[in-house]
Write an enzyme that holds these catalytic residues in place. Structure first.
Site, PDB file in Angstrom:
ATOM      1  N   THR A  96      21.718  64.089 -15.171  1.00  0.00           N
ATOM      2  CA  THR A  96      22.373  64.638 -13.987  1.00  0.00           C
ATOM      3  C   THR A  96      23.812  64.143 -13.993  1.00  0.00           C
ATOM      4  OG1 THR A  96      20.310  64.587 -12.751  1.00  0.00           O
ATOM      5  CG2 THR A  96      22.330  64.803 -11.477  1.00  0.00           C
ATOM      6  N   LYS A 171      21.572  71.752  -9.628  1.00  0.00           N
ATOM      7  CA  LYS A 171      20.974  70.442  -9.320  1.00  0.00           C
ATOM      8  C   LYS A 171      21.650  69.829  -8.085  1.00  0.00           C
ATOM      9  CE  LYS A 171      18.920  66.325 -10.168  1.00  0.00           C
ATOM     10  NZ  LYS A 171      17.535  65.959 -10.350  1.00  0.00           N
ATOM     11  N   LYS A 239      24.376  58.359  -6.856  1.00  0.00           N
ATOM     12  CA  LYS A 239      25.173  58.933  -7.947  1.00  0.00           C
ATOM     13  C   LYS A 239      25.208  60.447  -7.800  1.00  0.00           C
ATOM     14  CE  LYS A 239      23.420  60.179 -11.566  1.00  0.00           C
ATOM     15  NZ  LYS A 239      22.759  60.584 -12.803  1.00  0.00           N
TER      16      LYS A 239
HETATM   17  N1  LIG Z   1      14.273  58.888 -12.628  1.00  0.00           N
HETATM   18  C1  LIG Z   1      14.171  60.041 -11.979  1.00  0.00           C
HETATM   19  O1  LIG Z   1      13.289  60.237 -11.094  1.00  0.00           O
HETATM   20  C2  LIG Z   1      15.098  61.158 -12.291  1.00  0.00           C
HETATM   21  C3  LIG Z   1      16.257  60.935 -13.032  1.00  0.00           C
HETATM   22  N2  LIG Z   1      17.110  61.956 -13.333  1.00  0.00           N
HETATM   23  C4  LIG Z   1      18.371  61.731 -14.073  1.00  0.00           C
HETATM   24  O2  LIG Z   1      18.065  61.543 -15.437  1.00  0.00           O
HETATM   25  C5  LIG Z   1      18.972  60.613 -16.026  1.00  0.00           C
HETATM   26  C6  LIG Z   1      18.176  59.459 -16.630  1.00  0.00           C
HETATM   27  O3  LIG Z   1      17.379  58.861 -15.624  1.00  0.00           O
HETATM   28  P1  LIG Z   1      16.274  57.746 -15.975  1.00  0.00           P
HETATM   29  O4  LIG Z   1      15.550  58.139 -17.202  1.00  0.00           O
HETATM   30  O5  LIG Z   1      15.542  57.498 -14.720  1.00  0.00           O
HETATM   31  O6  LIG Z   1      17.209  56.501 -16.289  1.00  0.00           O
HETATM   32  P2  LIG Z   1      16.859  55.127 -17.089  1.00  0.00           P
HETATM   33  O7  LIG Z   1      17.818  54.137 -16.553  1.00  0.00           O
HETATM   34  O8  LIG Z   1      15.423  54.839 -17.021  1.00  0.00           O
HETATM   35  O9  LIG Z   1      17.247  55.486 -18.586  1.00  0.00           O
HETATM   36  C7  LIG Z   1      18.560  55.714 -18.978  1.00  0.00           C
HETATM   37  C8  LIG Z   1      18.560  55.898 -20.472  1.00  0.00           C
HETATM   38  O10 LIG Z   1      19.889  56.195 -20.907  1.00  0.00           O
HETATM   39  C9  LIG Z   1      20.299  55.229 -21.904  1.00  0.00           C
HETATM   40  N3  LIG Z   1      21.729  55.034 -21.760  1.00  0.00           N
HETATM   41  C10 LIG Z   1      22.413  54.896 -20.599  1.00  0.00           C
HETATM   42  N4  LIG Z   1      23.713  54.761 -20.853  1.00  0.00           N
HETATM   43  C11 LIG Z   1      23.874  54.803 -22.207  1.00  0.00           C
HETATM   44  C12 LIG Z   1      24.993  54.712 -23.078  1.00  0.00           C
HETATM   45  N5  LIG Z   1      26.243  54.571 -22.567  1.00  0.00           N
HETATM   46  N6  LIG Z   1      24.782  54.801 -24.398  1.00  0.00           N
HETATM   47  C13 LIG Z   1      23.541  54.954 -24.871  1.00  0.00           C
HETATM   48  N7  LIG Z   1      22.434  55.047 -24.099  1.00  0.00           N
HETATM   49  C14 LIG Z   1      22.599  54.971 -22.779  1.00  0.00           C
HETATM   50  C15 LIG Z   1      19.466  54.009 -21.600  1.00  0.00           C
HETATM   51  O11 LIG Z   1      19.417  53.171 -22.725  1.00  0.00           O
HETATM   52  P3  LIG Z   1      18.905  51.645 -22.585  1.00  0.00           P
HETATM   53  O12 LIG Z   1      17.424  51.710 -22.616  1.00  0.00           O
HETATM   54  O13 LIG Z   1      19.495  50.997 -23.754  1.00  0.00           O
HETATM   55  O14 LIG Z   1      19.442  51.152 -21.254  1.00  0.00           O
HETATM   56  C16 LIG Z   1      18.141  54.642 -21.259  1.00  0.00           C
HETATM   57  O15 LIG Z   1      17.488  55.047 -22.404  1.00  0.00           O
HETATM   58  C17 LIG Z   1      19.923  60.206 -14.917  1.00  0.00           C
HETATM   59  O16 LIG Z   1      21.086  60.988 -14.965  1.00  0.00           O
HETATM   60  C18 LIG Z   1      19.136  60.511 -13.654  1.00  0.00           C
HETATM   61  O17 LIG Z   1      20.003  60.788 -12.550  1.00  0.00           O
HETATM   62  C19 LIG Z   1      16.839  63.243 -12.906  1.00  0.00           C
HETATM   63  C20 LIG Z   1      15.687  63.536 -12.200  1.00  0.00           C
HETATM   64  C21 LIG Z   1      14.766  62.516 -11.795  1.00  0.00           C
END
Ligand SMILES: NC(=O)C1=CN([C@@H]2O[C@H](COP(=O)(O)OP(=O)(O)OC[C@H]3O[C@@H](n4cnc5c(N)ncnc54)[C@H](OP(=O)(O)O)[C@@H]3O)[C@@H](O)[C@H]2O)C=CC1
Ligand SMILES: NC(=O)C1=CN([C@@H]2O[C@H](COP(=O)(O)OP(=O)(O)OC[C@H]3O[C@@H](n4cnc5c(N)ncnc54)[C@H](OP(=O)(O)O)[C@@H]3O)[C@@H](O)[C@H]2O)C=CC1
Ligand SMILES: NC(=O)C1=CN([C@@H]2O[C@H](COP(=O)(O)OP(=O)(O)OC[C@H]3O[C@@H](n4cnc5c(N)ncnc54)[C@H](OP(=O)(O)O)[C@@H]3O)[C@@H](O)[C@H]2O)C=CC1
Lengths: 270, 270, 270, 270
Positions: A96, A171, A239
Site C-alpha cells: 500500500t 485502496k 500510513k
Molecule cells: N498486515 C495487514 O493486515 C495488511 C497490510 N497491507 C500492506 O502490505 C504491506 C506489507 O504489510 P505487512 O506484510 O503486514 O508488513 P510486515 O512488516 O509484516 O512485512 C514487511 C516486509 O517488507 C520487507 N521490507 C520492508 N522494507 C524493506 C526494504 N526497505 N527493503 C527490503 N525489504 C523490506 C520486510 O523485510 P524484513 O523481514 O527484513 O523486515 C518484510 O518482509 C504494507 O504496505 C501494508 O500497509 C495491506 C493490507 C493488509
C-alpha cells in the site's frame, strides 16, 4: 508464453502466505527477504528456493511480486529489481503506497521494457492466509491480463481499475470508508457501554439493518473486549490515511472525517 | 387474553404502512392522524376505521401504537392517550425520541396501570412498507412479550434490549454507526471523483471486503448520482444525532465524529 | 569582522521589502530573483545591485538571506548557493519550511564551513514593509549572534529558540495557534450573522476581554465584509499547516483541531 | 427616580463579589443565597443584609440582579422573584443562559410591568473581584439605561447589543471565539512540548504577533504547568458551548470546531 518463474520479495505478514499460495499453485517460486531467517523458514514450509539478494532473486523471473512497507521501501527494492530483471517481465507491487509512486515507477520500468502494476490488497492477514484477498490494480491492461491468473492463486477478486496508480487510489477509497466505519462503531460501542447497554445484544440486532458493516460483523466483539486494540495495525492505518490525505491535498478533495480519525489514531499510537 | 383491538396514532411515512400491516394481519384497527385526510385515505386502503380524536381512538384499545415526530409530539399525544386508555393496556411508542422521555412516560403510564414500551424502528420507508422493520425495544419484559406477536406484523426482527429507554439508546447506537459509515462513504466517493476514478467500479470491488457496509451496498449509487441528497431525511438524522449527543452529554461519553457529522448535516440542511 | 556584503535571494512579497531595509541600513546588498524584472525594479528603488545567478549573487557575501516558497525551493536554491558562497559565511533562511530541512541543510552547509540559520518570520506583508517582523530562529548560537544586528534592520523582535529547526518549530506553534483563533472567530462571526446580531458592535465589546486576539482586533472587520477571503493567503496557510501536521506525525503529537481547520481550508481553496 | 434598593440573588463565585461592589458603591443591598451560610458570610464582609427567601429579598427592590447556574435555575428563581417584586422594577440576569429563556422571561415579566435584561458577563472570578467585568446586555433600551450606572459598580464595560436575548447571543460569540483560541493554544503547547521546545520562550516571542490572544498572554503559563486544568471551569464551558450549539441548531449556523472542542471537554471532564 506460459508463466513459469515468479519471484516474491518481502515475506512479511502478508507476503509470506501469498508466496506460499504461488508455490502451492505450481509456479516455480524464488523468494527474497531482507531478514534471511524468514526466507529460510518459508523454504522449509513451501516448495521454492530463497535468493541472497533481490538482484539474484529476479534475474530469471517472468513476474516479480513485492509486498514491503512504504514508498521508500518500494523505491529502494525496485531499484535493485531493475538491475537484473529481464526485459519483457512484469513487476507487481502489492504494497500500500502512493499513486504518485506508481506513476513514477511505471515510467522508470518502461525504460527497460518492464511493465509495472500497482496492486494493493485488502483482506488482512486472514485473507492472505486463506488466499481470499481482494486486489485493486492499476496499470497497463494487457500486463494486468498476463498476471491476473497468477494473482488468482491468493485472491478472491482481482480487478484493474484504470491506469497506473488506480489500484492505490482505490485502496485509499477503501481506507477512507473503513476510517468512518470503525470510528462510528467505536463511538457507538463507547456510548453503549456508558449507557449501560448489553452491547453484544444491541449489535446483533442493529447489524440486521442499515447500520450493518463488515467491521460490525467481524470486529465489534473484539473491540468490545478491548476497546483500544482495534484489531488491525494502527501504524499501517496511519500510513494509509496519511497517503490518502496527501493525495487529497493534491487532487483538491476535502476529507475532514478522515483527517480527524487519523488524529485519533495518533492518540492510540501512544 | 387475546389482543383484539389495536390503535395506531400518526399515519406518516412510517406509521401509515405499519398500521396497514396490522389491519392485514387481522387485528381490529382504529387509526388517528392529526391531519384527517391521511386517516381517510388509510381507511379506503385498509380494513379499519378512523377516530376524530386521540381520546376516541384509544378508548377501547388493548394496545396503542404511536409513531409521531419528536419528544414534544410524543409527550403531547401521550397526554391525550391517557385521558381514555383503559387500565391494563399497553402503549408502544415507535417514534425515535430520547431515552429520558421513555423513562418519564413509563412512570406516568404506570400510575394508570398502563405499560409503556419505547420501540424505535430502523429500516426506513421501504422496511415499513414491506413489513421488514427492525424494532429495538425497552420496557417491562412481560409487556413486551404481549406486544411482540403484534409488532411482528411489520417487523423482521423485534427485540427487547433492557428497561425503559433501552430501545431508544440502541437506536442511538444505530444512528452513531450510520453517521460514521455514511460520512466515510461520502468522503471516499468525493475523493474518488476528484481522483478521476470510475467510482461505481471501485465500489463493486471494495464492497467485497472490509470496507463493506449496508450503506455502501444500498446507497453508494444514489450518492454518486447526486452526492448531496443523502437518500434519507437529513432533518430526521439531525434530530436523531441531536438526541444522541444530548444523551452522551448526560452519560459522559465522547462522540467527536458524531458531533462533526452533525455539523456537516447543518450545512446540508441549508 | 564587520559585515559588509549581504545577499538577498527571493524578492517576493516578503523578500522585496526586507532586502530594501538592508539597503537602507547601509549594507552592501546584492539581490537575486528568479524572475529578473523584480530584481530590476528593486535596484531602481534601492541602493544595491542585482546578480544574474544565485552563484554570482553570493560569491562575495558575508551573509546570505533567502525567502522563497517551500522545502523544494529552499533545497534547490541552497544547492546553488553552495557552489560559490565562501567558507565562514552564514546562510539565513526566512522561508517557512520544515524543521527536518533545516537540520539537513545545517549539516550540508557545515561541510563547507558555512553556518545555516532557519529563521521563519511572522508579521505578514505589512510587517515586512514596516520593518516590524518577528523572527523565530534556530541554529548555532554564535552564528545567530553575528546575524542578529543585520536582521534587526527589518525585525521588531528576533530570537534564537534552540538548535537547527527550532525556528521552524516555533513558527509551527504560531500557525497552530492562528488556526484555532481564526476558525473560532470565523464561526463566531458566522453564528452572529445567523443570529441577526450587529457583529461589529459585539466584537468591539468582547475584544475587551478573554476572547480578545490579534486576529479579532485586526481581521474581524475584513472577515465580516467578505467572510470567505480570510485576509491571508489560504495556500500559504495550508502549506504551513501541512508542515506542522507532518512534523506532528513524526513527534507523536495529536493535532485534531489543526487537522480539521486544514480541511476547511481545502474547501476555501476551491 | 434614583435607584436606592437593589437585591442580589446568588452569591456564588461571581455573585458574591459583584454584590459586594454594589454595597461599596453605596446602594442599599439585600442579598439572597440558597445556601444561607454564604449570605451570612457576605453580610459580615459588606454593608447590607440577607433575606431568608427570594420573595422577601426582592419585595422592596428597584433593581434585582441574579447570577445563578443555568436555564432551569434562572426560571425557578424568576418565578419566586415575580411573587413580590413591585411593578416598575427591573430584573437583570447575569447568568450565562439561553437566548430563548431571555425572550421568554422578558414576556413573563412584562405581564407584571417588570423589565427583564439579559446581561451575561465575561472576565471571570478575577474580573468580578476587581469590578472589571464586561457585561453584554439585551432588552429594552430605557430599562438598560436605568440599570447601567448601577452595573458600572462592577463592570469595566457594559453595553446593550439589541433586544431580549442579544446579551446571551453575544456571550455565545465570546465563548465560540474562546473555544477556538484555547484549543489552538493547547495543541500548540502540546506540539511544542513533543518537539522539545522551550515553550515559555516561544510563547513570549509569538505573543508579539498575529498569534497573540488574551488567553496566550494570561493562560499559556498555567496551561504549560498543568496542561489539563484549563484555568477555567470546564463544566461551565461545556454548559456554555452546549447553549451555543443548541442555538446554532435553531438559527442554522454550522459550528464544526465548536462542536469538536465541546467533545474534547467531554474527555477532560472525566
Ligand atoms: N498486515 C495487514 O493486515 C495488511 C497490510 N497491507 C500492506 O502490505 C504491506 C506489507 O504489510 P505487512 O506484510 O503486514 O508488513 P510486515 O512488516 O509484516 O512485512 C514487511 C516486509 O517488507 C520487507 N521490507 C520492508 N522494507 C524493506 C526494504 N526497505 N527493503 C527490503 N525489504 C523490506 C520486510 O523485510 P524484513 O523481514 O527484513 O523486515 C518484510 O518482509 C504494507 O504496505 C501494508 O500497509 C495491506 C493490507 C493488509
Ligand atoms: N422516515 C424514516 O425513514 C424513518 C423515520 N423514523 C422515525 O419515525 C418517526 C416518524 O417518522 P415519519 O413517519 O417519517 O414522519 P412523518 O413526518 O411522515 O409523520 C409524522 C406523523 O406524526 C404526526 N404528528 C407529528 N407531531 C404530532 C403531534 N404533535 N400531534 C399529533 N400528531 C403528530 C403527523 O401528523 P400530521 O400528518 O398531521 O402531520 C404524522 O402522522 C420519527 O421519529 C422518525 O425519526 C425512524 C426510522 C426511519
Ligand atoms: N465562574 C466564572 O468564571 C464565570 C461564570 N459565569 C456564569 O455565571 C453564572 C454563575 O457562575 P458562578 O458564580 O461561577 O457559579 P457558582 O456555582 O459559584 O454559584 C452559583 C450560585 O447560584 C446559586 N444557585 C444555583 N442554582 C440555584 C437555584 N436553583 N436556586 C437558587 N440559587 C441557585 C448558588 O446557590 P448555592 O450557593 O446555594 O449553591 C450559587 O449562589 C453561571 O451561569 C456561569 O456560567 C460567567 C462568567 C465567568
Amino acid at each position: 508464453m506460459t508463466v513459469q518463474n515468479v519471484s516474491f520479495l518481502g515475506l512479511g505478514v502478508m507476503g509470506y502466505p501469498m508466496a506460499g499460495h504461488l508455490a502451492n499453485a505450481g509456479y516455480t517460486v524464488t523468494v527474497y527477504n531482507r531478514t534471511t531467517a524468514k526466507a529460510q523458514a518459508w523454504c522449509e514450509e513451501y516448495a521454492g528456493h530463497a535468493a541472497a539478494t533481490v538482484a539474484e532473486a529476479v534475474a530469471q523471473a517472468d513476474i516479480v511480486f513485492m509486498c514491503v512497507g512504504n514508498d521508500d521501501d518500494v523505491r529502494s527494492v525496485t531499484a535493485q529489481v531493475l538491475q537484473t530483471l529481464p526485459s519483457g517481465a512484469t513487476l507487481v507491487d502489492h504494497t500500500t503506497a502512493s499513486a504518485e509512486l506508481a506513476r513514477e515507477l511505471e515510467q522508470t520500468c518502461a525504460q527497460q521494457n518492464i511493465a509495472f502494476i500497482d496492486a494493493p490488497v485488502s483482506g488482512g492477514q486472514a485473507g492472505a492466509q486463506n488466499g481470499q484477498l481482494t486486489v485493486m490494480a492499476g496499470g497497463d491492461e494487457s500486463a494486468f491480463a498476463k498476471v491476473l491468473p497468477v494473482i488468482n492463486s491468493y485472491a478472491r477478486h482481482a480487478q484493474r481499475l484504470g491506469p497506473a496508480g488506480s489500484g492505490q487510489l482505490a485502496k485509499m477509497m477503501n481506507q477512507i470508508c473503513i476510517a468512518g466505519i470503525v470510528q462510528g462503531l467505536a463511538e457507538a460501542l463507547h456510548f453503549g457501554q456508558q449507557a449501560g447497554l448489553d452491547c453484544e445484544q444491541v449489535i446483533q440486532v442493529i447489524s440486521k439493518g442499515a447500520a450493518q458493516s463488515w467491521q460490525m460483523d467481524n470486529r465489534a466483539t473484539t473491540m468490545l473486549a478491548n476497546q483500544y486494540d482495534f484489531g488491525f495495525a494502527v501504524d499501517w492505518m496511519r500510513k494509509d490515511l496519511s497517503i490518502a490525505l496527501e493525495e487529497a491535498r493534491r487532487n483538491g478533495s476535502t476529507l475532514a472525517l478522515t483527517a480527524l480519525v487519523d488524529q485519533y489514531y495518533a492518540d492510540v499510537q501512544k
